[in-house]
Design a protein around this motif. Structure first.
Motif, short mmCIF file in Angstrom:
data_model
loop_
_atom_site.label_atom_id
_atom_site.label_comp_id
_atom_site.label_asym_id
_atom_site.label_seq_id
_atom_site.Cartn_x
_atom_site.Cartn_y
_atom_site.Cartn_z
N UNK A 173 -44.13 36.93 -73.74
CA UNK A 173 -44.78 36.31 -72.58
C UNK A 173 -43.82 36.19 -71.39
N UNK A 174 -42.51 36.14 -71.69
CA UNK A 174 -41.51 36.00 -70.61
C UNK A 174 -41.38 37.27 -69.78
N UNK A 175 -41.90 38.42 -70.30
CA UNK A 175 -41.89 39.70 -69.55
C UNK A 175 -40.48 40.08 -69.12
N UNK A 176 -39.56 40.05 -70.07
CA UNK A 176 -38.17 40.37 -69.76
C UNK A 176 -37.96 41.87 -69.59
N UNK A 177 -37.18 42.23 -68.58
CA UNK A 177 -36.80 43.62 -68.33
C UNK A 177 -35.27 43.67 -68.27
N UNK A 178 -34.67 44.41 -69.20
CA UNK A 178 -33.22 44.52 -69.28
C UNK A 178 -32.81 45.90 -68.78
N UNK A 179 -32.03 45.93 -67.71
CA UNK A 179 -31.58 47.19 -67.12
C UNK A 179 -30.11 47.40 -67.51
N UNK A 180 -29.83 48.53 -68.18
CA UNK A 180 -28.46 48.79 -68.66
C UNK A 180 -27.99 50.11 -68.07
N UNK A 181 -26.81 50.10 -67.44
CA UNK A 181 -26.27 51.31 -66.84
C UNK A 181 -24.76 51.19 -66.72
N UNK A 231 -37.13 38.41 -65.50
CA UNK A 231 -38.28 37.98 -66.29
C UNK A 231 -39.28 37.30 -65.37
N UNK A 232 -40.32 36.75 -65.93
CA UNK A 232 -41.39 36.15 -65.11
C UNK A 232 -40.89 34.97 -64.29
N UNK A 233 -39.70 34.44 -64.65
CA UNK A 233 -39.18 33.27 -63.95
C UNK A 233 -38.23 33.65 -62.82
N UNK A 234 -37.89 34.95 -62.72
CA UNK A 234 -37.02 35.37 -61.63
C UNK A 234 -36.04 36.44 -62.03
N UNK A 335 -35.14 47.46 -83.32
CA UNK A 335 -36.08 47.41 -82.19
C UNK A 335 -36.01 46.03 -81.55
N UNK A 336 -36.22 46.01 -80.28
CA UNK A 336 -36.22 44.76 -79.50
C UNK A 336 -37.50 44.77 -78.68
N UNK A 337 -38.63 44.74 -79.38
CA UNK A 337 -39.90 44.98 -78.69
C UNK A 337 -40.42 43.76 -77.92
N UNK A 338 -39.62 42.68 -77.87
CA UNK A 338 -40.03 41.55 -77.05
C UNK A 338 -39.51 41.68 -75.62
N UNK A 339 -38.75 42.76 -75.35
CA UNK A 339 -38.31 43.01 -73.98
C UNK A 339 -38.35 44.50 -73.68
N UNK A 340 -38.35 44.82 -72.39
CA UNK A 340 -38.35 46.21 -71.94
C UNK A 340 -36.92 46.59 -71.55
#
Length: 343
Positions: A173-181, A231-234, A335-340
């Motif tokens: 529900x937190x809609x987390x997006x992790x960007x790794x580079x 995430x959805x909070x910022x 797998x870490x399917x609770x975040x993108x």
């Protein structure tokens, strides 16, 4: 490093006593400029006051400075209890707090219970920005936004307490997006800052500088990865870094630092695992991964993270001050399917 200043209010932030004469309270001259300057350095402000919370919030809003404070502790118990609670809520050590009060008894009591807390006499509040303990090397984007990150963290905690589903459902529900580079030069100041601010997830507890970062990147088969989180909070900014070197048939994690602001969401594991997975895909001939870790109580979460990812202790070095961990390849599928996770 001081991460948060805890302020008294009466005759410290303002002149007068709120409970006795609220209508005649006035802000101390120049106090707002002090709050703003330290806030822009990424130093949080909190309050430990023997006043009612609703009265305090109302007065702070009236003065237009309420937005600068997080984790307010307003009650009639010991201020030492308040500092302990603030440290818990912000997930920082007591040694990262400073305390400002006009009352010498309060400052003495604070240091009686917590000698590691730096105390300041409120009459010198205008000198605070000059204090050596409150200086920062670079003001990064993350520094300037730290108060907003902390407010977002508190919003997430509140949402979690009210959520009725499973832990994994909540994380989704937190809609987390992790960007790794891989890091670029614009990331270097924040990488240095992370090494100075993190303890729990700092593999070597080392405080590096920018020349070290620049020289590391110039070495053959040496690279630095960074992670950003939304995430959805910022937007939480750059929250992790990992230094990697390739030697023979082994990949060696030289250092990793991950912000304690994002603890408890599986983000640290997702970051390190994704870095290792990308390295394995790029260099499939590698057979081992190594990581040297400082053996200290304050970075125990870093040790637990490695063991959770499958690393095992290979040996202890230098009078057991360091532990060498090893992970044999291939990597186990996770797998870490609770975040993108993206680039």
């Amino acid at each position: 490093m001081i991460k948060c200043i805890v302020w008294d209010l009466d005759d410290t932030i303002w002149e007068g006593t709120l409970r006795e004469n609220a209508d005649n309270i006035i802000l101390r001259p120049g106090i707002e400029q002090v709050l703003v300057e330290l806030d822009q350095r990424g130093i949080l402000h909190s309050i430990a006051s023997r006043n009612r919370l609703d009265q305090v919030v109302s007065k702070l809003e009236e003065f237009g400075i309420a937005q600068y404070f997080v984790s307010l502790q307003c009650h009639f118990s010991s201020k030492a209890i308040s500092l302990r609670q603030i440290a818990m809520e912000l997930n920082i050590g007591l040694e990262a707090l400073a305390f400002v009060d006009n009352d010498s008894f309060e400052r003495f009591e604070m240091n009686y219970y917590y000698p590691q807390v730096l105390t300041f006499d409120a009459q010198y509040y205008l000198e605070l920005p000059k204090s050596p303990s409150l200086q920062v090397r670079d003001v990064t984007e993350e520094s300037a936004n730290r108060r907003h990150y902390m407010l977002a963290r508190q919003q997430r905690k509140a949402a979690e307490r009210g959520f009725q589903g499973s832990r994994e459902q909540f994380l989704k529900e937190c809609q987390m997006v992790l960007q790794i580079q891989q890091a670029d030069p614009g990331d270097y100041p924040r990488i240095v800052e992370l090494s100075h601010r993190t303890n729990q997830m700092n593999s070597l507890l080392e405080r590096i500088d920018r020349p070290f970062v620049e020289s590391f990147c110039q070495l053959k088969q040496h690279m630095i990865y960074v992670a950003r989180l939304k995430d959805r909070f910022g937007d939480h900014g750059l929250i992790g870094t990992c230094f990697v070197a390739l030697e023979g048939n082994a990949m060696k994690i030289r250092l990793f630092c991950i912000s304690c602001r994002i603890e408890g969401r599986g983000v640290a594991a997702a970051f390190l695992y994704t870095v290792l997975k990308r390295l394995v895909l790029k260099w499939p001939q590698m057979r081992e991964m190594h990581c040297l870790l400082a053996r200290k109580e304050r970075n125990l979460p870093a040790r637990l993270l490695l063991e959770m990812l499958g690393f095992h202790k290979l040996e202890e070095q230098e009078n057991k001050e360091y532990i060498k961990y090893q992970l044999n390849l291939p990597l186990a599928d996770r797998t870490f399917d609770w975040l993108e996770i993206g680039e």
